[in-house]
Design a protein around this motif. Structure first.
Motif, PDB file in Angstrom:
ATOM      1  N   ILE A 132       7.600  10.480   4.470  1.00 19.06           N
ATOM      2  CA  ILE A 132       7.737  11.418   5.582  1.00 19.06           C
ATOM      3  C   ILE A 132       6.370  11.911   6.030  1.00 19.06           C
ATOM      4  O   ILE A 132       6.072  12.019   7.214  1.00 19.06           O
ATOM      5  CB  ILE A 132       8.636  12.602   5.166  1.00 19.06           C
ATOM      6  N   GLU A 133       5.536  12.194   5.063  1.00 20.74           N
ATOM      7  CA  GLU A 133       4.156  12.591   5.321  1.00 20.74           C
ATOM      8  C   GLU A 133       3.310  12.115   4.151  1.00 20.74           C
ATOM      9  O   GLU A 133       3.702  12.264   2.998  1.00 20.74           O
ATOM     10  CB  GLU A 133       4.042  14.106   5.473  1.00 20.74           C
ATOM     11  N   GLY A 134       2.155  11.520   4.438  1.00 16.94           N
ATOM     12  CA  GLY A 134       1.275  11.080   3.359  1.00 16.94           C
ATOM     13  C   GLY A 134       0.940   9.603   3.436  1.00 16.94           C
ATOM     14  O   GLY A 134       1.002   8.988   4.505  1.00 16.94           O
ATOM     15  N   TYR A 135       0.603   9.041   2.288  1.00 15.93           N
ATOM     16  CA  TYR A 135       0.183   7.638   2.209  1.00 15.93           C
ATOM     17  C   TYR A 135       0.493   7.113   0.817  1.00 15.93           C
ATOM     18  O   TYR A 135       0.238   7.778  -0.188  1.00 15.93           O
ATOM     19  CB  TYR A 135      -1.321   7.518   2.490  1.00 15.93           C
ATOM     20  N   ASN A 136       1.053   5.910   0.780  1.00 16.04           N
ATOM     21  CA  ASN A 136       1.462   5.300  -0.485  1.00 16.04           C
ATOM     22  C   ASN A 136       1.108   3.820  -0.459  1.00 16.04           C
ATOM     23  O   ASN A 136       1.534   3.095   0.446  1.00 16.04           O
ATOM     24  CB  ASN A 136       2.973   5.507  -0.661  1.00 16.04           C
ATOM     25  N   HIS A 137       0.341   3.374  -1.422  1.00 16.46           N
ATOM     26  CA  HIS A 137      -0.029   1.960  -1.507  1.00 16.46           C
ATOM     27  C   HIS A 137       0.208   1.470  -2.930  1.00 16.46           C
ATOM     28  O   HIS A 137      -0.387   1.979  -3.886  1.00 16.46           O
ATOM     29  CB  HIS A 137      -1.497   1.756  -1.118  1.00 16.46           C
ATOM     30  N   TYR A 138       1.104   0.492  -3.069  1.00 14.08           N
ATOM     31  CA  TYR A 138       1.391  -0.096  -4.382  1.00 14.08           C
ATOM     32  C   TYR A 138       0.638  -1.407  -4.529  1.00 14.08           C
ATOM     33  O   TYR A 138       0.715  -2.289  -3.658  1.00 14.08           O
ATOM     34  CB  TYR A 138       2.888  -0.347  -4.549  1.00 14.08           C
ATOM     35  N   GLU A 139      -0.075  -1.548  -5.637  1.00 12.80           N
ATOM     36  CA  GLU A 139      -0.868  -2.742  -5.932  1.00 12.80           C
ATOM     37  C   GLU A 139      -0.316  -3.399  -7.203  1.00 12.80           C
ATOM     38  O   GLU A 139      -0.438  -2.833  -8.296  1.00 12.80           O
ATOM     39  CB  GLU A 139      -2.326  -2.355  -6.136  1.00 12.80           C
ATOM     40  N   PRO A 140       0.327  -4.560  -7.090  1.00 13.66           N
ATOM     41  CA  PRO A 140       0.924  -5.208  -8.265  1.00 13.66           C
ATOM     42  C   PRO A 140      -0.116  -5.777  -9.213  1.00 13.66           C
ATOM     43  O   PRO A 140      -1.212  -6.162  -8.789  1.00 13.66           O
ATOM     44  CB  PRO A 140       1.779  -6.324  -7.651  1.00 13.66           C
ATOM     45  N   GLN A 141       0.252  -5.831 -10.491  1.00 15.26           N
ATOM     46  CA  GLN A 141      -0.625  -6.407 -11.505  1.00 15.26           C
ATOM     47  C   GLN A 141      -0.142  -7.781 -11.965  1.00 15.26           C
ATOM     48  O   GLN A 141      -0.781  -8.413 -12.802  1.00 15.26           O
ATOM     49  CB  GLN A 141      -0.716  -5.464 -12.715  1.00 15.26           C
ATOM     50  N   ASP A 142       0.997  -8.232 -11.453  1.00 14.72           N
ATOM     51  CA  ASP A 142       1.484  -9.570 -11.768  1.00 14.72           C
ATOM     52  C   ASP A 142       2.303 -10.090 -10.595  1.00 14.72           C
ATOM     53  O   ASP A 142       2.406  -9.447  -9.547  1.00 14.72           O
ATOM     54  CB  ASP A 142       2.305  -9.584 -13.070  1.00 14.72           C
ATOM     55  N   GLU A 143       2.908 -11.277 -10.779  1.00 12.25           N
ATOM     56  CA  GLU A 143       3.595 -11.947  -9.678  1.00 12.25           C
ATOM     57  C   GLU A 143       5.029 -11.479  -9.473  1.00 12.25           C
ATOM     58  O   GLU A 143       5.729 -11.964  -8.578  1.00 12.25           O
ATOM     59  CB  GLU A 143       3.593 -13.466  -9.921  1.00 12.25           C
ATOM     60  N   ARG A 163      10.581  -7.031 -11.572  1.00  9.57           N
ATOM     61  CA  ARG A 163       9.914  -6.222 -12.594  1.00  9.57           C
ATOM     62  C   ARG A 163       8.736  -5.514 -11.938  1.00  9.57           C
ATOM     63  O   ARG A 163       8.122  -6.042 -11.022  1.00  9.57           O
ATOM     64  CB  ARG A 163       9.437  -7.108 -13.755  1.00  9.57           C
ATOM     65  N   VAL A 164       8.437  -4.322 -12.423  1.00  7.97           N
ATOM     66  CA  VAL A 164       7.348  -3.536 -11.827  1.00  7.97           C
ATOM     67  C   VAL A 164       6.268  -3.282 -12.859  1.00  7.97           C
ATOM     68  O   VAL A 164       6.530  -2.786 -13.958  1.00  7.97           O
ATOM     69  CB  VAL A 164       7.869  -2.189 -11.283  1.00  7.97           C
ATOM     70  N   ASN A 165       5.058  -3.659 -12.512  1.00  9.07           N
ATOM     71  CA  ASN A 165       3.885  -3.385 -13.326  1.00  9.07           C
ATOM     72  C   ASN A 165       2.694  -3.346 -12.381  1.00  9.07           C
ATOM     73  O   ASN A 165       2.184  -4.375 -11.957  1.00  9.07           O
ATOM     74  CB  ASN A 165       3.688  -4.479 -14.390  1.00  9.07           C
ATOM     75  N   GLY A 166       2.297  -2.137 -12.004  1.00  2.00           N
ATOM     76  CA  GLY A 166       1.229  -2.051 -11.021  1.00  2.00           C
ATOM     77  C   GLY A 166       0.640  -0.654 -10.924  1.00  2.00           C
ATOM     78  O   GLY A 166       0.849   0.191 -11.794  1.00  2.00           O
TER      79      GLY A 166
END
Length: 334
Positions: free
Chosen positions: A88-99, A118-121
């Protein structure tokens, strides 16, 4: 150790007391009654409230925090992640550590929907304020809501779920429309007693998902492109990974096509189908995103940042940056 009928999330950051926060949930987020938790944050420049609600098959998280300086959160889940995220307000960047997952950037006033086996980042956040609505659900919830034939109904998304392949609805996160804003506000403002709040929230989440699925399906149905083979998807994923680690290289379409053994025209066409943008534009956007982070975090000056992301001429970099973000790189450090 969690029991096998539990799901676990581990978050690591300087904003948590002790550096780590572990959350455990029942399998598929199942619960007979509504569960609510309010958490106050006041650590290392991040202050505010996090309100979490669990109803059967769904987790809703509303964050409302003030951020004094950029921060990161390492995140891992031991379960597949289905998430509808409204920044809604702000900034979010997800950077993965695997495929097993994909990069996701959601800027202020945007949203996206994604599935990661699966999530790992690492999650990156920036000042000055963040307000979000984050909705997590599971494959079981999709089956319950849409039916056992969800694969046919949801098409590419359903196929990705069955093949356990990460799927991002939009490479460029979408604007939160006025209609979506009203539904979000209805959820945030809900003051019903638990006996009514539970069915209300379940219905609202289902309505949001149906709206988004329908909108996305209409766009997909207008496309005249054909389904891509699994091997093509794998090649495109290799291209994306190569781009992310070689931003300072020339990165011509011909060289990328040769890298994965594809015809250049086929690569451009297939990439646009899966990412909703041209390969050239995607490369430019990734370069600008990396440069923006380098400049904002004071890792290097503007000239050096332009060199690091493949621009030999800082003026050309400045023109490209303003075209993407609508401002000059120098305005980031004022």
């Amino acid at each position: 150790m969690p029991q096998k009928d539990e799901m676990k999330t581990i978050l690591k950051s300087q904003i948590f007391e002790g550096g780590t926060q572990t959350k455990q949930y029942s399998k598929n987020f199942t619960t007979q009654s509504i569960k609510e938790e309010n958490t106050s944050i006041d650590q290392n420049g991040v202050t505010g409230q996090v309100h979490e609600v669990q109803v059967d098959g769904i987790i809703l998280v509303n964050r409302n925090v003030t951020v004094k300086s950029p921060y990161e959160v390492e995140v891992s889940h031991d379960f597949p992640l289905f998430k509808l995220h409204f920044e809604i307000e702000g900034y979010n960047h997800y950077e993965p550590q695997d495929e097993h997952s994909m990069p996701v950037e959601i800027q202020s006033g945007q949203f996206n929907l994604f599935y990661f086996p699966r999530v790992n980042g690492v999650l990156h956040f920036t000042p000055p304020h963040r307000q979000t609505l984050e909705i997590q659900f599971t494959k079981a919830f999709i089956k319950k809501a849409i039916g056992q034939n969800f694969k046919e109904v949801l098409k590419e998304f359903g196929t990705a779920i069955e093949s356990k392949r990460p799927f991002l609805f939009w490479n460029r996160s979408q604007k939160i429309t006025p209609v979506l804003k009203r539904h979000i506000q209805d959820i945030l403002d809900c003051q019903y007693a638990d006996s009514l709040k539970k069915p209300f929230l379940e219905a609202k989440v289902l309505e949001l998902l149906v709206m988004i699925f329908a909108s996305w399906d209409q766009r997909s149905s207008r496309s005249t492109t054909t389904q891509l083979s699994p091997s093509t998807h794998e090649k495109l994923e290799r291209v994306v990974q190569h781009i992310s680690t070689h931003l300072n290289d020339p990165l011509s379409i011909a060289s990328l096509a040769a890298l994965v053994g594809m015809n250049a025209s086929k690569l451009k066409e297939s990439f646009k189908v899966t990412h909703g943008t041209t390969l050239f534009k995607y490369i430019t956007e990734q370069r600008m995103k990396s440069a923006k982070s380098l400049i904002e975090e004071r890792v290097c000056n503007i000239t050096e940042a332009s060199y690091r992301v493949g621009y030999k001429n800082p003026q050309h970099f400045t023109v490209a940056f303003k075209k993407i973000y609508g401002l000059l790189p120098s305005e980031l450090i004022k």
